[in-house]
Design an enzyme around this catalytic site. Structure first.
Site, PDB file in Angstrom:
ATOM      1  N   ASN A   9     -28.277 -38.070 -25.171  1.00 12.42           N
ATOM      2  CA  ASN A   9     -28.180 -36.654 -25.548  1.00 12.42           C
ATOM      3  C   ASN A   9     -29.281 -35.911 -24.795  1.00 12.42           C
ATOM      4  O   ASN A   9     -30.429 -35.884 -25.221  1.00 12.42           O
ATOM      5  CB  ASN A   9     -28.355 -36.515 -27.067  1.00 12.42           C
ATOM      6  CG  ASN A   9     -28.347 -35.059 -27.502  1.00 12.42           C
ATOM      7  OD1 ASN A   9     -28.030 -34.171 -26.711  1.00 12.42           O
ATOM      8  ND2 ASN A   9     -28.693 -34.811 -28.752  1.00 12.42           N
ATOM      9  N   TRP A  10     -28.903 -35.315 -23.681  1.00  9.78           N
ATOM     10  CA  TRP A  10     -29.904 -34.689 -22.811  1.00  9.78           C
ATOM     11  C   TRP A  10     -30.474 -33.390 -23.370  1.00  9.78           C
ATOM     12  O   TRP A  10     -31.434 -32.850 -22.828  1.00  9.78           O
ATOM     13  CB  TRP A  10     -29.288 -34.426 -21.425  1.00  9.78           C
ATOM     14  CG  TRP A  10     -29.276 -35.630 -20.536  1.00  9.78           C
ATOM     15  CD1 TRP A  10     -29.740 -36.885 -20.841  1.00  9.78           C
ATOM     16  CD2 TRP A  10     -28.806 -35.699 -19.180  1.00  9.78           C
ATOM     17  NE1 TRP A  10     -29.577 -37.725 -19.767  1.00  9.78           N
ATOM     18  CE2 TRP A  10     -29.001 -37.015 -18.734  1.00  9.78           C
ATOM     19  CE3 TRP A  10     -28.219 -34.773 -18.310  1.00  9.78           C
ATOM     20  CZ2 TRP A  10     -28.640 -37.443 -17.450  1.00  9.78           C
ATOM     21  CZ3 TRP A  10     -27.861 -35.197 -17.037  1.00  9.78           C
ATOM     22  CH2 TRP A  10     -28.080 -36.505 -16.603  1.00  9.78           C
ATOM     23  N   LYS A  11     -29.847 -32.857 -24.407  1.00  7.31           N
ATOM     24  CA  LYS A  11     -30.330 -31.571 -24.964  1.00  7.31           C
ATOM     25  C   LYS A  11     -30.542 -30.581 -23.813  1.00  7.31           C
ATOM     26  O   LYS A  11     -29.661 -30.430 -22.974  1.00  7.31           O
ATOM     27  CB  LYS A  11     -31.601 -31.804 -25.796  1.00  7.31           C
ATOM     28  CG  LYS A  11     -31.384 -32.903 -26.853  1.00  7.31           C
ATOM     29  CD  LYS A  11     -32.463 -32.968 -27.888  1.00  7.31           C
ATOM     30  CE  LYS A  11     -32.170 -34.089 -28.873  1.00  7.31           C
ATOM     31  NZ  LYS A  11     -33.053 -34.126 -30.008  1.00  7.31           N
ATOM     32  N   HIS A  96     -24.793 -31.919 -34.838  1.00  9.55           N
ATOM     33  CA  HIS A  96     -26.179 -32.335 -34.584  1.00  9.55           C
ATOM     34  C   HIS A  96     -27.123 -31.477 -35.433  1.00  9.55           C
ATOM     35  O   HIS A  96     -26.888 -30.279 -35.613  1.00  9.55           O
ATOM     36  CB  HIS A  96     -26.522 -32.198 -33.094  1.00  9.55           C
ATOM     37  CG  HIS A  96     -27.835 -32.844 -32.765  1.00  9.55           C
ATOM     38  ND1 HIS A  96     -29.041 -32.238 -33.033  1.00  9.55           N
ATOM     39  CD2 HIS A  96     -28.128 -34.066 -32.253  1.00  9.55           C
ATOM     40  CE1 HIS A  96     -30.022 -33.055 -32.678  1.00  9.55           C
ATOM     41  NE2 HIS A  96     -29.495 -34.172 -32.204  1.00  9.55           N
ATOM     42  N   GLU A  98     -29.854 -30.136 -34.877  1.00 10.43           N
ATOM     43  CA  GLU A  98     -30.422 -28.950 -34.220  1.00 10.43           C
ATOM     44  C   GLU A  98     -29.411 -27.805 -34.204  1.00 10.43           C
ATOM     45  O   GLU A  98     -29.789 -26.645 -34.085  1.00 10.43           O
ATOM     46  CB  GLU A  98     -30.910 -29.329 -32.807  1.00 10.43           C
ATOM     47  CG  GLU A  98     -32.210 -30.125 -32.882  1.00 10.43           C
ATOM     48  CD  GLU A  98     -32.478 -31.068 -31.724  1.00 10.43           C
ATOM     49  OE1 GLU A  98     -31.812 -30.953 -30.680  1.00 10.43           O
ATOM     50  OE2 GLU A  98     -33.350 -31.944 -31.886  1.00 10.43           O
ATOM     51  N   GLU A 166     -28.664 -39.794 -38.000  1.00  8.77           N
ATOM     52  CA  GLU A 166     -29.921 -39.298 -37.447  1.00  8.77           C
ATOM     53  C   GLU A 166     -30.745 -38.617 -38.534  1.00  8.77           C
ATOM     54  O   GLU A 166     -30.542 -37.428 -38.814  1.00  8.77           O
ATOM     55  CB  GLU A 166     -29.654 -38.277 -36.331  1.00  8.77           C
ATOM     56  CG  GLU A 166     -28.906 -38.830 -35.148  1.00  8.77           C
ATOM     57  CD  GLU A 166     -29.207 -38.034 -33.881  1.00  8.77           C
ATOM     58  OE1 GLU A 166     -29.574 -38.659 -32.882  1.00  8.77           O
ATOM     59  OE2 GLU A 166     -29.085 -36.799 -33.902  1.00  8.77           O
ATOM     60  N   GLY A 172     -37.246 -36.700 -32.336  1.00  7.72           N
ATOM     61  CA  GLY A 172     -38.184 -36.067 -31.403  1.00  7.72           C
ATOM     62  C   GLY A 172     -39.618 -36.543 -31.528  1.00  7.72           C
ATOM     63  O   GLY A 172     -40.545 -35.848 -31.143  1.00  7.72           O
ATOM     64  N   SER A 214     -35.879 -40.841 -32.328  1.00  8.54           N
ATOM     65  CA  SER A 214     -37.022 -41.515 -31.703  1.00  8.54           C
ATOM     66  C   SER A 214     -36.738 -42.952 -31.286  1.00  8.54           C
ATOM     67  O   SER A 214     -37.566 -43.842 -31.492  1.00  8.54           O
ATOM     68  CB  SER A 214     -38.248 -41.442 -32.614  1.00  8.54           C
ATOM     69  OG  SER A 214     -38.559 -40.093 -32.881  1.00  8.54           O
ATOM     70  N   GLY A 235     -32.262 -39.151 -27.601  1.00 14.38           N
ATOM     71  CA  GLY A 235     -32.635 -37.818 -27.135  1.00 14.38           C
ATOM     72  C   GLY A 235     -33.655 -37.876 -26.012  1.00 14.38           C
ATOM     73  O   GLY A 235     -33.319 -38.199 -24.872  1.00 14.38           O
TER      74      GLY A 235
HETATM   75  P1  PGA Z   1     -34.770 -38.121 -30.074  1.00 12.66           P
HETATM   76  O1  PGA Z   1     -33.458 -37.266 -30.353  1.00 12.66           O
HETATM   77  O2  PGA Z   1     -34.334 -39.425 -29.470  1.00 12.66           O
HETATM   78  O3  PGA Z   1     -35.566 -37.274 -29.124  1.00 12.66           O
HETATM   79  O4  PGA Z   1     -35.452 -38.321 -31.375  1.00 12.66           O
HETATM   80  C1  PGA Z   1     -32.307 -37.858 -30.882  1.00 12.66           C
HETATM   81  C2  PGA Z   1     -31.268 -36.802 -31.130  1.00 12.66           C
HETATM   82  O5  PGA Z   1     -31.633 -35.705 -31.588  1.00 12.66           O
HETATM   83  O6  PGA Z   1     -30.085 -37.013 -30.865  1.00 12.66           O
END
Ligand code: PGA
Length: 252
Positions: A9-11, A96, A98, A166, A172, A214, A235
């Site tokens: 997930n490149w965000k 997600h 976010e 998640e 993060g 994470s 992420g």
């Molecule tokens: P992260 O994000 O690996 O940076 O914790 C995971 C995600 O939000 O899909």
């Protein structure tokens, strides 16, 4: 051999087509020595066409990070499931945390899943609590997310479904702050049981459950071994090729 699913997930971490193309090119070469991993990338929308080209005829699947709940029409800033399909995506992440934090409701997430299904795309449905409750209230929260998204779904939708668990509080950070493997296992069992109550048990058994939050090279092997999950939604560690390859190697 059942492959380990690892979704990048490149965000907004990878910003241009050049960087995305270079990543894809190296990844394709490296994957030859990682036959046990089934890898997907979800870039920002505008990088989907470039990646579709860079990943053509490779085993890497391409997805989106979000999708509109509407099929077409007056929806400023939105991208429909059909547009994603035409651009080369085969699935999308939905729900997600976010995006939920921006106001996406459980109802919207369900509508997004049905849109994806309508055009034959798969869905990675994200669920997870914002915080842990000593009395176990967080399980009710996860159950509600699953129930509102999945109740009464047609078979063809369920057959292309993946769940990503998640916990929001673990996203993060670093491997040291991620969820422990026994906690991941407990949540995965709970999700599996809930799925069996919502969809046909035979189908429910087949839905892959991923862990996200994470995941780094340091904790991937332990979570995979002891957490009872089918793979990861990654992420920050997915946006750097060396870090991402570290996770893929740890999945062996
Ligand atoms: P992260 O994000 O690996 O940076 O914790 C995971 C995600 O939000 O899909």
């Amino acid at each position: 051999m059942k492959k380990i699913l690892v979704v990048a997930n490149w965000k907004m971490y990878v910003e241009d087509a050049e960087a995305a193309g270079a990543f894809a090119k190296s990844l394709r070469t490296k994957l030859r020595s990682l036959p046990y991993a089934a890898v997907s990338i979800t870039p920002p929308y505008i990088l989907i066409p470039a990646l579709a080209k860079a990943l053509a005829r490779s085993s890497v699947a391409l997805g989106a990070q979000a999708v509109s709940a509407a099929a077409s029409g007056a929806h400023t800033g939105e991208v429909s499931a059909n547009m994603l399909k035409k651009a080369g995506a085969t699935f999308s992440i939905i729900g997600h945390s976010e995006r939920r934090a921006l106001g996406e409701s459980n109802e919207a997430v369900r509508a997004q899943m049905l849109e994806l299904s309508q055009v034959g795309l798969g869905a990675i449905l994200c669920v997870g609590e914002r915080e842990r409750d000593p009395g176990g209230e967080h399980f009710s929260f996860i159950k509600e997310q699953l129930t509102s998204a999945l109740t009464g779904l047609p078979k063809k939708t369920v057959s292309k479904l993946v769940i990503a668990y998640e916990p929001v509080w673990a996203i993060g950070k670093s491997a040291a702050d991620a969820m422990s493997s026994p906690e991941v296992q407990e949540a995965a069992i709970f999700i599996r049981k809930t799925l069996a109550s919502l969809i046909e048990p035979v189908l429910a058994k087949k839905v892959p459950i991923l862990y996200g939050g994470s995941v780094e090279a340091e904790n991937a092997a332990a979570i995979l071994k002891e957490g009872g999950v089918s793979g990861f939604l990654v992420g920050h560690a997915s946006a750097n090729l060396e870090n991402f390859l570290g996770i893929l190697k740890a999945c062996k």
